[in-house]
Structures are given as C-alpha cells and as structure tokens.
Write a protein that holds these residues in place. Structure first.
Motif: not given
Length: 113
Positions: A44-49, A66-78
C-alpha cells in the motif's frame, strides 16, 4: 502535488497532472480517506494511495483505470495519460503556500529540507 517542492528545488520535471473540480462532499471524502489511510506499506504505497483517493472523489468517467498487484509512479502516469486533458509540467507557481485548516485555523506547512 507539491508546488513548494517544485518551486524551491526545480524537481519533478516531466510530471503529469490531471485536474477535476470538486465540491464540499468530495472534500469530506478526502478528509475521511486521509484519516483512514494514514500510512504506507509495501503493498500500500503512495502510488496506490493517491490513485485510490483520486478514484474515491471523481465520477466514474474520470476514474483512473489500473488493475495491478504492484502500484508504481509509472503505472499512475500511464493511467493519467489515457485522458486527453492530462498536462505535463503544469505551472503551479500561483498555488501559493501549502496549508491545512485545523479547527478553522489556517496552519502553514513547510517541506522538510
């Protein structure tokens, strides 16, 4: 966003932003979310939050998909870039100081150096 950090340190070049008008009801949702979700974990990192908070306050058409197991800034950007109205390096120079209201009193916040 952190306009003070951008202004003071010239960082976050290439940042993406998406804006939505919100009302009082959404502000209450934001306050409740922050009170409830006040820490980070590995899953539950800051990107997911931030993504989940955004989706909690906007209408379904504006939700980030976005449906993902791992949230990253790149996924948020996408997810942000799926919208035509996403902005790159938006000017926040007029944003002014960062503050919060505590019991109706404006409290200025400062970035750690």
């Amino acid at each position: 966003m952190e306009p003070g950090y951008i202004r003071n340190y010239g960082r976050y070049v290439g940042r993406r932003s998406l804006s939505a008008n919100i009302g009082e009801e959404q502000l209450r949702t934001i306050e409740a979310y922050i009170d409830r979700e006040d820490g980070w974990t590995l899953g539950g990192n800051c990107s997911r939050w931030s993504l989940r908070l955004w989706n909690a306050v906007v209408e379904e058409d504006f939700a980030l998909k976005t449906q993902t197991l791992v949230y990253t800034p790149e996924r948020v950007e996408k997810a942000l870039c799926e919208f035509d109205c996403v902005e790159t390096d938006r000017d926040f120079s007029r944003a002014g100081d960062i503050f919060c209201l505590r019991d109706g009193v404006r409290t200025e916040l400062a970035l750690c150096s």
